[in-house]
Scaffold this active site. Structure first.
Site, PDB file in Angstrom:
ATOM      1  N   ALA A 256       0.799  -1.226   0.000  1.00 40.81           N
ATOM      2  CA  ALA A 256       0.000   0.000   0.000  1.00 40.81           C
ATOM      3  C   ALA A 256       0.829   1.272   0.000  1.00 40.81           C
ATOM      4  CB  ALA A 256      -0.941   0.001   1.204  1.00 40.81           C
ATOM      5  N   CYS A 378       4.705   0.427 -11.947  1.00 40.86           N
ATOM      6  CA  CYS A 378       4.908   1.666 -12.710  1.00 40.86           C
ATOM      7  C   CYS A 378       6.178   1.511 -13.551  1.00 40.86           C
ATOM      8  CB  CYS A 378       4.981   2.888 -11.795  1.00 40.86           C
ATOM      9  SG  CYS A 378       6.198   2.780 -10.474  1.00 40.86           S
TER      10      CYS A 378
END
Length: 445
Positions: A256, A378
């Site tokens: 997270a 990413c």
């Protein structure tokens, strides 16, 4: 500060970056953290001077691969002084046409300025004066401003579009905001920001996104303080959207961090059900707590993952959604983090791929039959994305892909699917977002 003093400060900042970020034995701290410490220790540098010093140093960082090539061609090592000298002669638009006389004027040996150029430095300045930053003789790496080790993977992914994507990785990234649906809607948030002098436009893909036409601070706005908006790239928002976390579900955000996607999924859940933000970093989870409070999220809990922790074993097979926003090379964010293209090395990729394997194995055990595992990075590199999914599916036959087109048309009817293939794979050149990858897998009941 005088122009010479600013140049001296920029050289000192570059020396700190080299020592802590880029040298082979460096700790490889993020450059923004090094710069923050640098200016904190020099509070006498005012705001305007700080901006100029920072911009000078960041210009060098952004063009470092090309500057290194020019200096190597002249047979000299890339010292902070020579890098800044080369950038002034080759790379900065406002310096163009002023020539080495202007460079020598600021390398003046004054009390607060840098020492005067020595004979060798003057020869370098003479050799670089009037040359283009992107030289026709450059090989692909410096020409495209990409480290040599990523070229094979990016060439395989982008093919003839590689130059376009490399150019996009050099542009300034937009500032995207995600509207918090727990507190408002996109139109209302846009009006609130406009009233505070912050114009926005809807993002083309995310139904929650607003994009600023020019970068400006938003954390001081009432919309931010009241939790109506969060800063989040459009591509990151789409990962949370594809997770399709609904009211009443049990959801785990397994990596997270500061909880950006936890916040987005809590909004799609309407604050109903339970979402657990997990991470191995206590400081990151503490930062997440502040963001959750501001956003009005009350269906979330935090869990610190630690060695020997039995939390995952006790909750095996109990989650409807498990999001793995995996640690990765971050190649998709290089336009925001230009220092990362210098800090990241091929051995990092090998280590991260192994870490991703381990995380996927552990996180997949949390998914209930009929539930979904969402894997995201990413990164632009196939080794961390498509190839990672191929390896996982080969060893986890209980999971099957949920095709992107099926998900997308159900969630965003009327909005064109942003890419071909079974997974979402976004890039700055093709989509205007950071580089993101997202795969959704379903556990067979």
């Amino acid at each position: 500060m005088t122009p010479s003093a600013r140049i001296a400060a920029a050289i000192s900042l570059l020396a700190a970056l080299e020592e802590q970020c880029f040298a082979p034995a460096a700790r490889r701290r993020p450059a923004d953290a090094v710069a923050s410490d640098f200016f904190r220790a020099r509070r006498f540098i005012g705001g305007g001077d700080r901006r100029e010093v920072s911009e000078r140093a960041w210009d060098v960082v952004r063009q470092r691969l090309r500057l290194d090539w020019h200096l190597a061609r002249l047979g000299v090592a890339p010292t902070p002084r020579l890098l800044l000298l080369a950038q002034m002669l080759l790379g900065r638009a406002e310096d163009h046409g002023r020539g080495r006389q202007a460079v020598e004027a600021v390398f003046d040996g004054s009390h607060y300025g840098p020492a005067a150029l020595d004979a060798g430095e003057r020869r370098v300045a003479a050799a670089l004066d009037g040359r283009p930053l992107i030289d026709p003789a450059m090989p692909d790496g410096p020409r495209l401003n990409l480290p040599d080790w990523v070229l094979p993977a990016l060439s395989a992914r982008f093919g003839p579009r590689l130059a376009e994507e490399a150019a996009a990785l050099e542009t300034e990234a937009p500032l995207d905001l995600r509207v918090n649906l727990l507190k408002t809607d996109r139109a209302t948030a846009a009006r609130t920001l406009a009233a505070e002098g912050v114009p926005t436009e809807p993002t083309p893909l995310s139904p929650w996104g607003l994009r600023l036409p020019s970068r400006r601070p938003v954390t001081g706005t009432a919309a931010y303080r009241e939790g109506m908006i969060e800063v989040q790239d459009e591509g990151s928002q789409l990962i949370a959207l594809l997770a399709e976390a609904g009211p009443g579900m049990r959801v785990a955000d397994y990596c997270a961090g500061a909880a950006g996607k936890t916040l987005a999924m809590a909004a799609t859940m309407g604050n109903r059900g339970r979402i657990t933000a997990c991470d191995t970093s206590a400081p990151r989870l503490e930062g997440a707590a502040k963001r959750l409070r501001r956003a009005g999220v009350d269906n979330a809990e935090r869990h610190l993952l630690a060695p020997g922790d039995r939390w995952a074993k006790r909750r095996a097979g109990s989650f409807d959604r498990v999001l793995v926003d995996a640690p990765c090379t971050g190649t998709g964010t290089w336009r925001r983090n230009p220092d990362a293209r210098l800090r990241t090395r091929p051995e990092d990729l090998a280590e991260l791929v192994a870490v991703q394997d381990e995380i996927l194995a552990r996180a997949s055990e949390l998914v209930r039959p009929g539930g979904r595992l969402v894997y995201a990075t990413c990164s632009l590199l196939p080794q961390e994305n498509e190839e990672q999914m191929d390896r996982f599916l080969a060893r986890a036959p209980g999971f099957v892909p949920v095709p992107l087109e099926r998900l997308w048309t159900a969630l965003l009817p009327g909005v064109g699917v942003p890419c071909a293939g079974p997974w979402m794979s976004l890039s700055p050149g093709a989509n205007g977002t950071d580089g993101f990858f997202c795969a959704v897998l379903e556990r067979v009941p």
